[in-house]
Design a protein around this motif. Structure first.
Motif, PDB file in Angstrom:
ATOM      1  N   CYS A  69       0.832  -1.213   0.000  1.00  0.00           N
ATOM      2  CA  CYS A  69       0.000   0.000   0.000  1.00  0.00           C
ATOM      3  C   CYS A  69       0.862   1.256   0.000  1.00  0.00           C
ATOM      4  O   CYS A  69       0.583   2.222  -0.717  1.00  0.00           O
ATOM      5  CB  CYS A  69      -0.929  -0.021   1.217  1.00  0.00           C
ATOM      6  SG  CYS A  69      -1.951   1.453   1.403  1.00  0.00           S
ATOM      7  N   SER A  70       1.931   1.249   0.800  1.00  0.00           N
ATOM      8  CA  SER A  70       2.803   2.417   0.896  1.00  0.00           C
ATOM      9  C   SER A  70       3.492   2.704  -0.421  1.00  0.00           C
ATOM     10  O   SER A  70       3.682   3.871  -0.805  1.00  0.00           O
ATOM     11  CB  SER A  70       3.848   2.200   1.995  1.00  0.00           C
ATOM     12  OG  SER A  70       3.238   2.054   3.253  1.00  0.00           O
ATOM     13  N   GLU A  71       3.864   1.657  -1.147  1.00  0.00           N
ATOM     14  CA  GLU A  71       4.517   1.854  -2.435  1.00  0.00           C
ATOM     15  C   GLU A  71       3.556   2.447  -3.463  1.00  0.00           C
ATOM     16  O   GLU A  71       3.965   3.213  -4.338  1.00  0.00           O
ATOM     17  CB  GLU A  71       5.061   0.515  -2.943  1.00  0.00           C
ATOM     18  CG  GLU A  71       6.230  -0.006  -2.132  1.00  0.00           C
ATOM     19  CD  GLU A  71       6.686  -1.373  -2.602  1.00  0.00           C
ATOM     20  OE1 GLU A  71       6.072  -1.876  -3.569  1.00  0.00           O
ATOM     21  OE2 GLU A  71       7.634  -1.921  -2.012  1.00  0.00           O
ATOM     22  N   ASN A  72       2.286   2.097  -3.348  1.00  0.00           N
ATOM     23  CA  ASN A  72       1.305   2.570  -4.333  1.00  0.00           C
ATOM     24  C   ASN A  72       0.650   3.902  -3.950  1.00  0.00           C
ATOM     25  O   ASN A  72       0.387   4.742  -4.821  1.00  0.00           O
ATOM     26  CB  ASN A  72       0.212   1.507  -4.519  1.00  0.00           C
ATOM     27  CG  ASN A  72       0.765   0.229  -5.121  1.00  0.00           C
ATOM     28  OD1 ASN A  72       1.727   0.256  -5.889  1.00  0.00           O
ATOM     29  ND2 ASN A  72       0.177  -0.903  -4.765  1.00  0.00           N
ATOM     30  N   LYS A  73       0.394   4.082  -2.645  1.00  0.00           N
ATOM     31  CA  LYS A  73      -0.368   5.263  -2.226  1.00  0.00           C
ATOM     32  C   LYS A  73       0.408   6.200  -1.309  1.00  0.00           C
ATOM     33  O   LYS A  73      -0.072   7.302  -1.009  1.00  0.00           O
ATOM     34  CB  LYS A  73      -1.642   4.811  -1.496  1.00  0.00           C
ATOM     35  CG  LYS A  73      -2.565   3.950  -2.341  1.00  0.00           C
ATOM     36  CD  LYS A  73      -3.779   3.532  -1.531  1.00  0.00           C
ATOM     37  CE  LYS A  73      -4.716   2.642  -2.333  1.00  0.00           C
ATOM     38  NZ  LYS A  73      -5.905   2.227  -1.532  1.00  0.00           N
ATOM     39  N   GLY A  74       1.552   5.751  -0.813  1.00  0.00           N
ATOM     40  CA  GLY A  74       2.293   6.548   0.143  1.00  0.00           C
ATOM     41  C   GLY A  74       1.998   6.091   1.562  1.00  0.00           C
ATOM     42  O   GLY A  74       0.866   5.716   1.894  1.00  0.00           O
TER      43      GLY A  74
END
Length: 291
Positions: A198-203
């Motif tokens: 999730c962090s890689e895609n949305k921050g």
């Protein structure tokens, strides 16, 4: 995160298990000493075959040359000069370097002399048998065709029991591969994997609870993921080495037992191979042994 603490504890336990030497867990010098005492009693009782077998098992548990030395003497006593000389060919130089076996040269001379006498006697017996057959034919005796004389029944070699060293290594290898599969599957860190994706895609700020330190939580998840990867590779490496080593030990033991049972074994056809596998969905490997 609470799951990180549990993972670290589980990691320490598994790595500790993988680093325990098989000899500490299953067998070793004490087991070898027990075989040696039993072999000594068998030798005194005149059961030289049993003594030689037990001394081979003792050496498999503890590579002390005293077991090989006494096995050669047992083979000599039972009249198996060929096997005794084969053992001597392999270990003579090591025994000379050891310094405890000053009479090894005399033992070789005795073995070679006894073997020559046995071969000569066998040849003389065979020649005498051939001469007797020729004489019988000249006297008009007829040998019945199609009738075979039954020889002595071949006694199957006694079962030496399991090879503890080989199976210990196989067990350690299985534990290592199981650990690699467990950690490589990310089953224990499913939420960590989700947070990182999730962090890689949305921050990171959009993937952690509002008001929390998203950067610190992301770093903690990343460290956990890295720990998993390290344990996966370490477990896979240890498991592969132990499994291949155990397979090789079992293969050599089987070959030696077959050799003592007069079963032809070709080392050229023996093969031990291991194919590791690591992917996004898990890790493991395939061990192949053929002979």
């Amino acid at each position: 995160m609470k799951i990180s603490a549990r993972i670290k504890l589980l990691s320490i336990c598994i790595i500790g298990l993988l680093t325990v030497p098989p000899s500490m867990a299953f067998a070793g010098p004490e087991e070898a000493a027990a075989y040696y005492e039993e072999a000594s009693q068998a030798y005194q009782d005149g059961d030289y075959e049993k003594a030689a077998r037990l001394l081979r098992r003792a050496f498999a548990e503890d590579s002390n040359l005293i077991y090989k030395y006494n096995r050669i003497l047992a083979l000599q006593a039972m009249g198996d000069y060929d096997t005794a000389l084969e053992e001597l060919d392999i270990w003579e130089n090591r025994m000379k370097e050891d310094g405890r076996f000053d009479d090894i040269k005399e033992i070789r001379a005795q073995l070679e002399k006894a073997k020559a006498e046995a071969d000569a006697k066998e040849k003389a017996t065979a020649d005498k048998t051939d001469d007797q057959k020729d004489g019988d034919q000249k006297d008009g005796d007829k040998v019945a065709d199609g009738q075979a004389v039954d020889g002595p029944d071949k006694v199957a070699p006694a079962d030496d029991g399991p090879n503890y060293l080989g199976w210990s290594l196989v067990g350690v290898g299985a534990v290592g591969l199981g650990s690699a599969a467990l950690f490589g599957s990310t089953l224990l860190i499913d939420d960590v994997e989700s947070n990182l994706t999730c962090s890689e895609n949305k921050g990171a700020a959009n993937c952690y609870p509002e008001g929390s330190d998203a950067s610190a939580l992301y770093q903690e998840d990343y460290d956990t993921w890295q720990t998993h990867q390290t344990i996966t590779w370490v477990s896979l490496g240890i498991g592969a080495v132990a499994l291949v080593g155990g397979g090789a030990v079992l293969l050599m033991d089987a070959s030696e037992q077959d050799a003592e049972a007069d079963v032809p074994v070709s080392a050229d056809n023996a093969d031990v191979s291991f194919s590791p596998y690591v992917g996004a969905d898990g890790a493991g490997g395939v061990l192949h042994i053929s002979f």
